[in-house]
Design a protein around this motif. Structure first.
Motif, mmCIF file in Angstrom:
data_model
loop_
_atom_site.group_PDB
_atom_site.id
_atom_site.type_symbol
_atom_site.label_atom_id
_atom_site.label_comp_id
_atom_site.label_asym_id
_atom_site.label_seq_id
_atom_site.Cartn_x
_atom_site.Cartn_y
_atom_site.Cartn_z
ATOM 1 N N ALA A 236 0.834 -1.203 0.000
ATOM 2 C CA ALA A 236 0.000 0.000 0.000
ATOM 3 C C ALA A 236 0.869 1.252 0.000
ATOM 4 C CB ALA A 236 -0.925 -0.003 1.215
ATOM 5 N N HIS A 239 3.147 3.341 -3.122
ATOM 6 C CA HIS A 239 2.791 4.523 -3.921
ATOM 7 C C HIS A 239 2.359 5.706 -3.050
ATOM 8 C CE1 HIS A 239 3.328 2.748 -7.831
ATOM 9 N NE2 HIS A 239 2.509 1.751 -7.566
ATOM 10 N N LEU A 249 -3.591 2.240 -14.327
ATOM 11 C CA LEU A 249 -4.362 1.437 -13.372
ATOM 12 C C LEU A 249 -5.089 0.310 -14.104
ATOM 13 C CD1 LEU A 249 -5.933 4.302 -11.211
ATOM 14 C CD2 LEU A 249 -3.867 2.955 -10.717
ATOM 15 N N HIS A 288 -4.092 -1.477 -6.669
ATOM 16 C CA HIS A 288 -4.470 -0.065 -6.688
ATOM 17 C C HIS A 288 -5.323 0.119 -7.947
ATOM 18 C CE1 HIS A 288 -1.176 1.185 -3.833
ATOM 19 N NE2 HIS A 288 -0.617 0.097 -4.344
ATOM 20 N N GLU A 357 -11.376 3.828 -0.765
ATOM 21 C CA GLU A 357 -10.381 4.911 -0.815
ATOM 22 C C GLU A 357 -9.726 5.174 0.543
ATOM 23 O OE1 GLU A 357 -12.327 8.386 -2.343
ATOM 24 O OE2 GLU A 357 -13.450 7.238 -3.822
ATOM 25 N N ALA A 360 -5.883 4.920 0.748
ATOM 26 C CA ALA A 360 -5.297 5.873 -0.199
ATOM 27 C C ALA A 360 -5.378 7.303 0.329
ATOM 28 C CB ALA A 360 -5.990 5.758 -1.552
ATOM 29 N N ILE A 365 -2.397 8.603 -1.848
ATOM 30 C CA ILE A 365 -2.211 7.934 -3.137
ATOM 31 C C ILE A 365 -3.363 8.364 -4.036
ATOM 32 C CG2 ILE A 365 -1.865 5.759 -4.350
ATOM 33 C CD1 ILE A 365 -1.352 4.483 -1.576
ATOM 34 N N VAL A 376 -7.240 6.841 -5.206
ATOM 35 C CA VAL A 376 -7.509 5.538 -5.811
ATOM 36 C C VAL A 376 -8.188 4.655 -4.762
ATOM 37 C CG1 VAL A 376 -5.508 5.736 -7.322
ATOM 38 C CG2 VAL A 376 -5.280 4.524 -5.143
ATOM 39 N N THR A 378 -7.847 0.749 -2.859
ATOM 40 C CA THR A 378 -6.874 -0.315 -2.622
ATOM 41 C C THR A 378 -7.600 -1.566 -2.140
ATOM 42 O OG1 THR A 378 -6.461 0.367 -0.319
ATOM 43 C CG2 THR A 378 -5.046 1.321 -2.026
#
Length: 423
Positions: A236, A239, A249, A288, A357, A360, A365, A376, A378
Motif C-alpha cells: 500500500a 505509492h 491502473l 491499486h 479509498e 489511499a 495515493i 484511488v 486499494t
C-alpha cells in the motif's frame, strides 16, 4: 480515512457504519463539531491574513502620522495572524486525530454482527470420510513430526513459544507453495515483489494497523520501525504521496514476505502446532485501482483465492465477514475457511478486503482521472499463508501410514513427487 464530505452531506450513513462495526456512534458528533471548529478557525486565519496583506499595501502608501498608526497596527495584526494560524493548526490536528479513529464506511449488503455472524456464501469440495477409509486422521503436528517436516521443540528453544522450524520436506513444501502461488499470480497479471518487512510508522498508520490492531504489532523503539503483520502494508505504502496516471491502473502486485504478529489476546488458543504463530511467510496480492472498479476487483481477488485452494484440492467455504469483525480499513471482507479434519470444522486460511479509498486517503495515493485528481482504491488478498496451507495439505491429504499425497498442481514444484513419504 473516510471522505470528510460524508460528515456534512450524510452523517447518518457514517453513524450507521459505526454502529454496524460496534464502534462509537458518538464519535460522529464529535467529528462534526471538530469539522465546524476547523473550518471556522481556517476562515478566521484567512480573514486576518487578508487584512494583513491589505494593511501592508496601505502602509506603503501612507505618510507621517497615518503611517505610524498603521505600522503599530501591523505589529498587533502580526500577533493576531500567528495566533490564528496556531488555532487553525490545532483545530486541524484535533479533527485529523478523530478522523483516524473512524472505520471505513461499511458497504451495503455486508452482514451485521460480530465474529460468529459471517454468512457462508458457498461450500467448495467435500471433506473426506476417514472412517470409511478405515483410519482416524492424525493432526498436522503429528504428521509433520513423522515426516521430519516440523520441529516445534527447537523453534521454541531458538525463539520462544509459538515459533517453529520447517525442516526437510517441510521447507521444500513451503518453497513449492511459494513457486505455485507466484506462478499463478503472474498468470493473472500481478507483478512479483519482495518488499521490506520493516516499515515506518507512516506506512503502518496509513494502512490502519496502528488503531485497533496496534496491540498485535511488533515495534522496534530504537529505530521507530514496525515489523509488518502482512506485506499489504508495504504494498500500500509503495505509492504513498504519489499521483498515478489513470491509464496505468490497475496496479497489481503480489509479494512474498515474512509476517510477524504478537497474537495478543490469543492466550490458550491454538497452542498446538503451527496454526497460530508469531511469524510465518505469506504470498499477498494487492491492487491499486479506480474506485469505481473496486467491487469488481474484490470479486476477482476472491476468485483467485478460490482457484488456488481448488488447485490444492482442499475443501473450503467462502464467508462474507460480518461488519463487527471487519478491520478498520475494510469496507467489505471475504474469508476462505478450509476444512480441518482433526477439528471437524472449517478454519480461516485466506481473506480479501476491499478498502475502497480509505487507505489511499491516509497515504495520499491519488490518480489523475478525466474528472480530476482524486484518491484511488486499494484492495488486498491472501493467496497463500504458508503455515495454514501446510496444515491443510498435511491433514486433508494424509494417508493411513502417515505419508501425504501431493496434489497434482503442486507436483511439478516438488520434483514430480506424488507422495511425501515417512523419513
Amino acid at each position: 480515512m473516510i471522505d470528510p464530505k460524508w460528515l456534512r452531506t450524510d452523517p447518518d450513513r457514517v453513524r450507521r457504519s459505526q454502529a454496524a462495526r460496534g464502534a462509537s456512534v458518538e464519535l460522529v458528533d464529535e467529528l462534526i463539531a471538530a469539522d465546524e471548529a476547523r473550518r471556522a478557525a481556517i476562515v478566521a486565519f484567512e480573514t486576518r491574513r487578508a487584512e494583513q496583506k491589505n494593511l501592508g499595501r496601505d502602509v506603503a502608501k501612507a505618510k507621517g502620522d497615518e503611517r505610524a498608526v498603521l505600522l503599530e497596527r501591523t505589529k498587533q495584526l502580526a500577533v493576531d495572524v500567528k495566533t490564528a494560524q496556531a488555532d487553525a493548526d490545532a483545530a486541524e490536528a484535533a479533527f485529523t486525530d478523530l478522523m483516524k479513529q473512524v472505520g471505513n464506511l461499511v458497504l451495503d449488503g455486508v452482514p451485521e454482527g460480530g465474529e460468529d455472524d459471517g454468512v457462508v456464501l458457498e461450500t467448495v469440495g467435500a471433506p473426506r470420510d476417514f472412517a470409511a477409509e478405515g483410519f482416524a486422521p492424525r493432526d498436522h503436528l503429528e504428521i509433520g513430526e513423522l515426516l521430519g517436516a516440523i520441529d516445534m521443540e527447537r523453534g521454541t528453544k531458538i525463539s520462544g513459544s509459538r515459533f517453529y522450524v520447517l525442516t526437510g520436506v517441510g521447507a521444500q513444501l513451503e518453497m513449492a507453495l511459494l513457486n505455485l502461488a507466484m506462478s499463478k499470480a503472474a498468470e493473472w497479471g500481478f507483478t512479483p515483489m519482495i518488499p521490506p518487512a520493516l516499515v515506518k510508522p507512516s506506512a503502518m498508520e496509513g494502512t490502519g494497523f496502528l488503531g485497533q490492531a496496534a496491540q498485535d504489532v511488533y515495534h522496534l523503539p530504537a529505530d521507530d520501525l514496525y515489523l509488518v503483520g502482512t506485506s499489504e502494508v508495504a504494498l500500500a505504502a509503495y505509492h504513498a504521496d504519489e499521483i498515478l496516471e489513470a491509464d496505468t491502473l490497475p496496479r497489481q502486485y503480489v509479494a512474498y514476505s515474512p509476517c510477524f504478529r504478537r497474537e495478543a489476546g490469543s492466550y490458550g488458543k491454538d497452542t498446538r502446532g503451527i496454526f497460530r504463530v508469531h511469524w510465518f511467510d505469506k504470498v499477498e496480492m494487492f491492487v491499486h485501482c479506480a474506485p469505481e472498479d473496486a467491487e469488481a476487483w474484490h470479486d476477482r481477488l476472491l476468485g483467485y483465492e478460490k482457484d488456488f485452494l481448488t488447485a490444492l484440492e482442499i475443501p473450503f467455504q467462502v464467508l462474507d465477514v460480518a461488519s463487527g469483525d471487519l478491520g478498520l480499513s475494510a469496507a467489505r471482507k471475504f474469508d476462505c475457511y478450509a476444512w480441518l479434519p482433526t477439528q471437524q470444522r472449517y478454519r480461516e486460511v485466506t481473506s480479501t478486503s476491499n478498502c475502497t479509498e480509505f487507505q489511499a486517503r491516509r497515504l495520499q495515493i491519488r490518480a489523475r482521472f478525466a474528472d480530476g485528481v482524486r484518491p484511488v482504491a486499494t484492495l488486498n488478498g491472501t493467496l497463500c499463508a504458508m503455515t495454514r496451507i501446510i496444515i491443510m495439505l498435511l491433514e486433508n491429504h494424509q494417508l493411513a501410514d502417515g505419508s501425504v499425497r501431493v496434489p497434482e498442481a503442486l507436483r511439478p514444484y516438488l520434483g514430480g513427487r506424488e507422495v511425501l513419504a515417512l523419513s
